[in-house]
Scaffold this active site. Structure first.
Site, PDB file in Angstrom:
ATOM      1  N   PRO A 198       0.835  -1.211   0.000  1.00 52.21           N
ATOM      2  CA  PRO A 198       0.000   0.000   0.000  1.00 52.21           C
ATOM      3  C   PRO A 198       0.869   1.260   0.000  1.00 52.21           C
ATOM      4  CG  PRO A 198       0.101  -0.944   2.204  1.00 52.21           C
ATOM      5  CD  PRO A 198       0.929  -1.836   1.319  1.00 52.21           C
ATOM      6  N   GLU A 273      -3.601   1.202 -13.719  1.00 52.42           N
ATOM      7  CA  GLU A 273      -4.602   2.274 -13.575  1.00 52.42           C
ATOM      8  C   GLU A 273      -3.824   3.533 -13.231  1.00 52.42           C
ATOM      9  OE1 GLU A 273      -7.696   2.090 -14.209  1.00 52.42           O
ATOM     10  OE2 GLU A 273      -8.121  -0.059 -14.209  1.00 52.42           O
ATOM     11  N   CYS A 307      -8.167  10.368  -9.573  1.00 52.51           N
ATOM     12  CA  CYS A 307      -7.744  10.252 -10.969  1.00 52.51           C
ATOM     13  C   CYS A 307      -8.884  10.655 -11.895  1.00 52.51           C
ATOM     14  CB  CYS A 307      -7.329   8.814 -11.253  1.00 52.51           C
ATOM     15  SG  CYS A 307      -8.592   7.631 -10.771  1.00 52.51           S
ATOM     16  N   GLU A 404      -2.110  16.872 -13.698  1.00 49.51           N
ATOM     17  CA  GLU A 404      -3.167  16.561 -12.717  1.00 49.51           C
ATOM     18  C   GLU A 404      -3.093  17.582 -11.585  1.00 49.51           C
ATOM     19  OE1 GLU A 404      -2.240  12.290 -11.832  1.00 49.51           O
ATOM     20  OE2 GLU A 404      -4.417  12.118 -11.958  1.00 49.51           O
TER      21      GLU A 404
HETATM   22  P1  NAP Z   1       2.296   7.270  -6.988  1.00 48.45           P
HETATM   23  O1  NAP Z   1       3.261   8.219  -6.436  1.00 48.45           O
HETATM   24  O2  NAP Z   1       2.487   6.785  -8.376  1.00 48.45           O
HETATM   25  O3  NAP Z   1       2.274   6.031  -5.966  1.00 48.45           O
HETATM   26  C1  NAP Z   1       1.423   4.934  -6.176  1.00 48.45           C
HETATM   27  C2  NAP Z   1       2.034   3.734  -5.487  1.00 48.45           C
HETATM   28  O4  NAP Z   1       3.285   3.438  -6.096  1.00 48.45           O
HETATM   29  C3  NAP Z   1       2.327   3.955  -4.007  1.00 48.45           C
HETATM   30  O5  NAP Z   1       2.111   2.761  -3.317  1.00 48.45           O
HETATM   31  C4  NAP Z   1       3.791   4.321  -4.033  1.00 48.45           C
HETATM   32  O6  NAP Z   1       4.471   4.091  -2.830  1.00 48.45           O
HETATM   33  C5  NAP Z   1       4.285   3.389  -5.105  1.00 48.45           C
HETATM   34  N1  NAP Z   1       5.562   3.798  -5.649  1.00 48.45           N
HETATM   35  C6  NAP Z   1       6.082   5.043  -5.758  1.00 48.45           C
HETATM   36  N2  NAP Z   1       7.314   4.987  -6.306  1.00 48.45           N
HETATM   37  C7  NAP Z   1       7.569   3.685  -6.546  1.00 48.45           C
HETATM   38  C8  NAP Z   1       8.678   2.983  -7.078  1.00 48.45           C
HETATM   39  N3  NAP Z   1       9.781   3.611  -7.488  1.00 48.45           N
HETATM   40  N4  NAP Z   1       8.618   1.651  -7.180  1.00 48.45           N
HETATM   41  C9  NAP Z   1       7.523   0.996  -6.761  1.00 48.45           C
HETATM   42  N5  NAP Z   1       6.436   1.594  -6.230  1.00 48.45           N
HETATM   43  C10 NAP Z   1       6.459   2.931  -6.128  1.00 48.45           C
HETATM   44  O7  NAP Z   1       0.811   7.813  -6.926  1.00 48.45           O
HETATM   45  P2  NAP Z   1       0.056   8.429  -5.664  1.00 48.45           P
HETATM   46  O8  NAP Z   1       0.559   9.806  -5.462  1.00 48.45           O
HETATM   47  O9  NAP Z   1       0.074   7.488  -4.525  1.00 48.45           O
HETATM   48  O10 NAP Z   1      -1.445   8.446  -6.211  1.00 48.45           O
HETATM   49  C11 NAP Z   1      -1.915   9.420  -7.038  1.00 48.45           C
HETATM   50  C12 NAP Z   1      -1.867   8.973  -8.489  1.00 48.45           C
HETATM   51  O11 NAP Z   1      -2.629   7.783  -8.644  1.00 48.45           O
HETATM   52  C13 NAP Z   1      -2.495   9.973  -9.424  1.00 48.45           C
HETATM   53  O12 NAP Z   1      -1.720  10.082 -10.577  1.00 48.45           O
HETATM   54  C14 NAP Z   1      -3.845   9.354  -9.742  1.00 48.45           C
HETATM   55  O13 NAP Z   1      -4.409   9.782 -10.952  1.00 48.45           O
HETATM   56  C15 NAP Z   1      -3.519   7.917  -9.744  1.00 48.45           C
HETATM   57  N6  NAP Z   1      -4.714   7.094  -9.532  1.00 48.45           N
HETATM   58  C16 NAP Z   1      -5.224   6.416 -10.592  1.00 48.45           C
HETATM   59  C17 NAP Z   1      -6.379   5.667 -10.437  1.00 48.45           C
HETATM   60  C18 NAP Z   1      -6.952   4.907 -11.589  1.00 48.45           C
HETATM   61  O14 NAP Z   1      -7.763   4.029 -11.347  1.00 48.45           O
HETATM   62  N7  NAP Z   1      -6.580   5.197 -12.836  1.00 48.45           N
HETATM   63  C19 NAP Z   1      -7.006   5.604  -9.191  1.00 48.45           C
HETATM   64  C20 NAP Z   1      -6.450   6.323  -8.115  1.00 48.45           C
HETATM   65  C21 NAP Z   1      -5.297   7.059  -8.315  1.00 48.45           C
HETATM   66  P3  NAP Z   1       4.760   5.332  -1.817  1.00 48.45           P
HETATM   67  O15 NAP Z   1       3.449   5.712  -1.279  1.00 48.45           O
HETATM   68  O16 NAP Z   1       5.680   4.802  -0.794  1.00 48.45           O
HETATM   69  O17 NAP Z   1       5.385   6.413  -2.639  1.00 48.45           O
END
Ligand code: NAP
Length: 501
Positions: A198, A273, A307, A404
Site C-alpha cells: 500500500p 490504472e 484520478c 493533474e
Molecule cells: P504514486 O506516487 O504513483 O504512488 C502509487 C504507489 O506506487 C504507491 O504505493 C507508491 O508508494 C508506489 N511507488 C512510488 N514509487 C515507486 C517505485 N519507485 N517503485 C515501486 N512503487 C512505487 O501515486 P500516488 O501519489 O500514490 O497516487 C496518485 C496517483 O494515482 C495519481 O496520478 C492518480 O491519478 C492515480 N490514480 C489512478 C487511479 C486509476 O484508477 N486510474 C485511481 C487512483 C489514483 P509510496 O506511497 O511509498 O510512494
C-alpha cells in the site's frame, strides 16, 4: 467573490478516545504467511494526520528481504489456493464484505485520520470498497470456459481459465480501501495469491483490511502485506524475481511507466490504472443546474484528489459566465477543516508536496491571465489545506490544463464550437474519463464516440461503480478493473486441442 470557507484548525488536535481506539485496533506490522511480523530490520515509519501534521502511530517498514519473504509465502500458497473450490473463495469475499459494512464507522474514522477526506466521504468509500468484494464474490463462481468444434470439424477446442499466479499489487493513498479491494477482490475470486504494497501515507486502511480478510477465513499466505517507506527497494525485487506472474498497479503515470519497464524483465501480466486529466464539457444546450451539480461531484469528490477528478472545465461561451458564477458560489460555501469535524467538505490535501503543487499550478494560471473567482491561496500551517477555488479565463497552454491538479481547483475555459471542444478535450496524453453535459441526444453520442477516454460521464459527474469496467486509454493505463471483465485480468486462457471424437 473571494473564499468564504471557514479557517480550519491546522495545528494540534488531541485525539479522541474513539480515534485512539481505532488506531489501537490496527496491527502495525507486516502480514506474511498468515502472521503479523515486524520488519526483519526492525525499522518503522510514522503515519501522519494531514490535518495537523502530527504523528498518529508507526508501522513496520519493510525492506527487500521482507518483500521476498512475502513473495515466497504467496508462491507457496498458490497451488492449494488455486485448488480451493470457487464457492469457498466466494464465501470468504462475502464474509469480508459484511465485516467491512459492519465496521464502516470505525474504518471511516481511520481513513479520515490518515488520508484527510471528510468522514461522510470515507464512509462512502468503505461502502464502495465493500461492493468490490460482493461483486467478485458473485464472479468467483462464474468463471467460464468453452468447448467448440474447429472449422474443419477435425478437432475440438477445450478452453479453460486458470489463475495467473502470484500477483504484486501496488496501491495509492487517495482511495486507500477501495483501490485495495478492487485488486484483492478479483485476485481472490480468480484463485491468485498476492503481495500488497500500500501507499506510504495510508498503510492503516490496508492493514485493517488485511485483518478483516484473515477474520473472514482467508488461508495463510494468500494475501501478504508489506508496508514500507522504500517502495522502489521493495517492489522491484518482486517484479524481477520470476515467481510473481502479475503486476497490478494504481498510481501515477510516471511511476507506472517505471514499473512497466521493470515488469518487462520477466514479461509479467500487467494492469495499470494511471493518472488522468479529465475534461468536463458543458454545451450551451445543457441543463445548467445538472451541470453545476455534476461539476461539484466531479471536482470535489475526494477533495479533488481523484484520478477521475474534472481537471479542465471547457464551457461553451453562451453559458460560460453563468456556469462559472454558479460554481464559484457553491464552492465558496464549502466548509474546510479536519475531516472529523461536522459538515466539512474540504479536508486537508495529503501532504505539503500536494498542497505546493496546487499552489504552483494556480500561480502559473494566474500569471498567464486567469481570474480567481474564489479561493486561490493555500493556508499556512502544518495541516496541508487548500481552499475550494474557481479560476476562469484559464489560458491555453497553462500547466493546470496539462498536469493533474489533485486538489479542489476548478479551472474554466470557454469554447465556441463542438469541434473545438473535442480537440481541446483530447489534447492530452491522458485518457481516463471525460464528462459531457448536453441535452441533445445526437450530440451526446457523437461527442462520446469522439472523446479519447476509457470512460464517459454523460450528464453524470461520477462514473465509478464496482459493476462497471473502470480504466483508461492512452497514458492513463492498461486493462480494466471491476465489471464483468475485472476478473479476466487475473485469469489466463488455456486451450486444449482434442481430436474429433
Ligand atoms: P504514486 O506516487 O504513483 O504512488 C502509487 C504507489 O506506487 C504507491 O504505493 C507508491 O508508494 C508506489 N511507488 C512510488 N514509487 C515507486 C517505485 N519507485 N517503485 C515501486 N512503487 C512505487 O501515486 P500516488 O501519489 O500514490 O497516487 C496518485 C496517483 O494515482 C495519481 O496520478 C492518480 O491519478 C492515480 N490514480 C489512478 C487511479 C486509476 O484508477 N486510474 C485511481 C487512483 C489514483 P509510496 O506511497 O511509498 O510512494
Amino acid at each position: 467573490m473571494t473564499g468564504s470557507t471557514t479557517t480550519p484548525q491546522t495545528t494540534a488536535h488531541a485525539l479522541t478516545e474513539r480515534e485512539r481506539e481505532a488506531l489501537a485496533a490496527v496491527p502495525g506490522e507486516l502480514f506474511i504467511a498468515g502472521r503479523w511480523l515486524p520488519a526483519a530490520g526492525g525499522a518503522r515509519f510514522p503515519v501522519l494526520d494531514p490535518a495537523t501534521g502530527e504523528v498518529l502511530c508507526e508501522v513496520a517498514d519493510a525492506d527487500r528481504d521482507d518483500a521476498l519473504d512475502a513473495l515466497t509465502a504467496a508462491h507457496e500458497a498458490q497451488p492449494a489456493w488455486q485448488a480451493t473450490p470457487p464457492r469457498e473463495r466466494s464465501e470468504i469475499l462475502r464474509r469480508a464484505y459484511q465485516l467491512l459494512v459492519d465496521r464502516t464507522d470505525e474504518l471511516a474514522l481511520l481513513m479520515t485520520m490518515e488520508m484527510g477526506k471528510p468522514l461522510a466521504e470515507a464512509a462512502a468509500e468503505i461502502a464502495y470498497a465493500a461492493e468490490f468484494f460482493r461483486w467478485f464474490a458473485e464472479e468467483a463462481v462464474r468463471i467460464d470456459g468453452g468447448y467448440t468444434t474447429a472449422p474443419d470439424g477435425a478437432s475440438r477446442f477445450l478452453v479453460l481459465h486458470q489463475p495467473v499466479g502470484p500477483c504484486v499489487l501496488v496501491t495509492p493513498w487517495n482511495f486507500p480501501m477501495a483501490m485495495g479491494t478492487r485488486k484483492i477482490g478479483p485476485a481472490i475470486a480468480a484463485g491468485c495469491t498476492m503481495v500488497l504494497k500500500p501507499a506510504e501515507q495510508t498503510p492503516l486502511c490496508a492493514l485493517a483490511l488485511t485483518d478483516i480478510l484473515a477474520q473472514a477465513g482467508l488461508p495463510d499466505g494468500v494475501l501478504n502485506v508489506v508496508t514500507t517507506s522504500r517502495p522502489g527497494e521493495v517492489v522491484e525485487p518482486m517484479l524481477r524475481d520470476g515467481r510473481a506472474r502479475k503486476l497490478s498497479f494504481t498510481g501515477s503515470t510516471q511511476v507506472g511507466r517505471l514499473l512497466l519497464a521493470q515488469a518487462a524483465d520477466k514479461v509479467l501480466r500487467t494492469s495499470m490504472e494511471l493518472g488522468g486529466n479529465a475534461p468536463f464539457l458543458v454545451f450551451d444546450d445543457a441543463d445548467l443546474d445538472a451541470a453545476v451539480e455534476g461539476a461539484m461531484a466531479a471536482k470535489m469528490r475526494n477533495i479533488g484528489e481523484a484520478c477521475t477528478a474534472a481537471n479542465r472545465f471547457l464551457v461553451q461561451r453562451g453559458v460560460a459566465d453563468e456556469f462559472a458564477r454558479r460554481l464559484a458560489e457553491r464552492m465558496a460555501a464549502l466548509k474546510m477543516g479536519r475531516g472529523t469535524e461536522p459538515d466539512v467538505v474540504v479536508g486537508p490535501l495529503i501532504d505539503a508536496a500536494g498542497r505546493d503543487k496546487v499552489t504552483e499550478l494556480v500561480a502559473d494560471a494566474v500569471a498567464g491571465g486567469a481570474n480567481v473567482l474564489t479561493g486561490g491561496t493555500a493556508l499556512d500551517g502544518p495541516g496541508t489545506f487548500y481552499p475550494a477555488t474557481v479560476l476562469t479565463g484559464v489560458p491555453a497552454g497553462a500547466r493546470i490544463g496539462r498536469e493533474e491538479i489533485f486538489g479542489p481547483v476548478a479551472a474554466i475555459s470557454a469554447f465556441d464550437t463542438e469541434d473545438e471542444a473535442i480537440a481541446a478535450a483530447n489534447d492530452t496524453e491522458y485518457g481516463l474519463v471525460s464528462y459531457v453535459y448536453t441535452r441533445d441526444l445526437a450530440r451526446s453520442l457523437r461527442v462520446a464516440e469522439r472523446l479519447d477516454a476509457g470512460m464517459i460521464g454523460l450528464n453524470k459527474g461520477v462514473v465509478s461503480n464496482p459493476a462497471a469496467p473502470f480504466g483508461g486509454v492512452k497514458q492513463s493505463g492498461l486493462g480494466r478493473e471491476g465489471g464483468r471483465v475485472g476478473i479476466d485480468e487475473f485469469l489466463e486462457t488455456k486451450y486444449v486441442a482434442i481430436p474429433a471424437p
